[in-house]
Design an enzyme around this catalytic site. Structure first.
Site, PDB file in Angstrom:
ATOM      1  N   SER A   1       0.827  -1.197   0.000  1.00  0.00           N
ATOM      2  CA  SER A   1       0.000   0.000   0.000  1.00  0.00           C
ATOM      3  C   SER A   1       0.869   1.258   0.000  1.00  0.00           C
ATOM      4  CB  SER A   1      -0.965  -0.043   1.181  1.00  0.00           C
ATOM      5  OG  SER A   1      -2.036   0.844   0.999  1.00  0.00           O
TER       6      SER A   1
ATOM      7  N   ASP B   1      -5.588  -3.807  -2.519  1.00  0.00           N
ATOM      8  CA  ASP B   1      -4.544  -3.498  -1.543  1.00  0.00           C
ATOM      9  C   ASP B   1      -3.910  -4.759  -0.954  1.00  0.00           C
ATOM     10  OD1 ASP B   1      -3.261  -2.628   0.983  1.00  0.00           O
ATOM     11  OD2 ASP B   1      -4.230  -0.715   0.540  1.00  0.00           O
TER      12      ASP B   1
END
Length: 309
Positions: A76, A192
């Protein structure tokens, strides 16, 4: 006839002298084995959206202490900050670039996107920002070996992105479920990486890291200020990320945990300096353990000098 006793005494004296005189020992020279070995050190940067500015402080402190980084792995926002550094290897440039980043540069929110798509934001802005600010196009050309971690939305598997487009890999790794639309990349639908591994220490190990310095910027789980659907989504995401970090972080050689930023919201870009300073301070506190880990590895892998025959 007196000559024989005299000669016998002389021989006996000579023999006695030979027995009591210690032999001369010539020390053998030792042959050095060259410079000591160096461990492969990986920096693993966890996810946490706006708290990712703490990673900037961590990298600055490591660079000031001349700790060599041989590999960067990020999830991320960790993939974003890690890629900026891996492409240029300068904490000064990293800070300059990262601090230009604002929420509006990343989140292209839209009503139509939220209703007809699979997220509030498309992610086009994020990818465009990366292309503009990271001049290295492909991961293979990074100055430091780099990998971003994403999640295969269809099968729930961890996906390691270590080749191909830098911008696309970061967009996929940072596609918070429900906030960003999933990303089609390398034949998969990705979201993610924090869904399965928010602090990907295992990836660094699999890539041959000898020492792993991991940075955990997980949020404080408690949140009584949830007022809308985005807040619900972000809180659920924070809980999910924190739980898988709790298990994974045990495998780090050194865990750096910036203190006092757990209350910074995932979309709160007003706390950049605070987060960065926390990263600096946490790394300085961890520095004795970092030096100790490096010294222990070198001692364990050094060959003793060979004595010449």
């Amino acid at each position: 006839m007196r000559l024989l006793p005299t000669l016998a005494i002389a021989c006996l004296t000579l023999l006695t002298a030979c027995q009591t005189t210690p032999p001369v020992t010539i020390p053998r020279p030792t042959i050095p084995q060259g410079p000591p070995p160096k461990p492969k050190i990986a920096l693993v940067l966890g996810g946490g959206a706006a708290r990712g500015f703490a990673h900037v402080g961590v990298i600055r402190a490591l660079e000031q202490e001349k700790i060599p980084i041989d590999m960067v792995v990020g999830t991320s926002v960790g993939s974003l900050i890690g890629a900026i550094y891996a492409a240029d290897v300068s904490s000064f440039d990293l800070e300059w670039t990262a601090f230009q980043l604002e929420k509006d540069d990343l989140f292209d929110f839209g009503v139509i996107t939220a209703v007809t798509g699979m997220g509030f934001a498309k992610g086009d802005k994020l990818e465009a920002w990366v292309k503009t600010h990271i001049k290295t196009t492909n991961i293979e050309n990074m100055k430091i070996p780099f990998a971003a971690v994403a999640t295969d939305l269809n099968w729930g598997q961890k996906v390691v992105l270590d080749k191909g487009s830098v911008a696309r890999a970061i967009r996929a790794s940072a596609a918070i479920p429900g906030i960003f639309q999933p990303v089609q990349h390398q034949g998969k639908i990705l979201v993610d990486g924090g869904v399965v591994d928010n602090i990907p220490i295992s990836v660094a190990r699999a890539k041959g890291a000898d020492i792993v310095i991991a940075v955990d910027i997980s949020a404080s789980i408690g949140n009584t200020s949830i007022t809308n659907l985005i807040g619900v989504t972000l809180q659920a995401t924070s809980i999910m990320f924190a739980l898988n970090v709790e298990h994974a972080k045990k495998d780090a050689d050194i865990l750096v945990t910036p203190i006092g930023i757990g209350d910074v919201g995932m979309l709160d870009f007003t706390q950049k300096k605070r987060c960065m300073q926390s990263g600096i301070e946490a790394t300085k506190q961890a520095m004795p353990n970092i030096h100790k880990a490096i010294a222990a590895w070198v001692a364990a892998h050094s060959q003793p000098a060979v004595t010449a025959r």
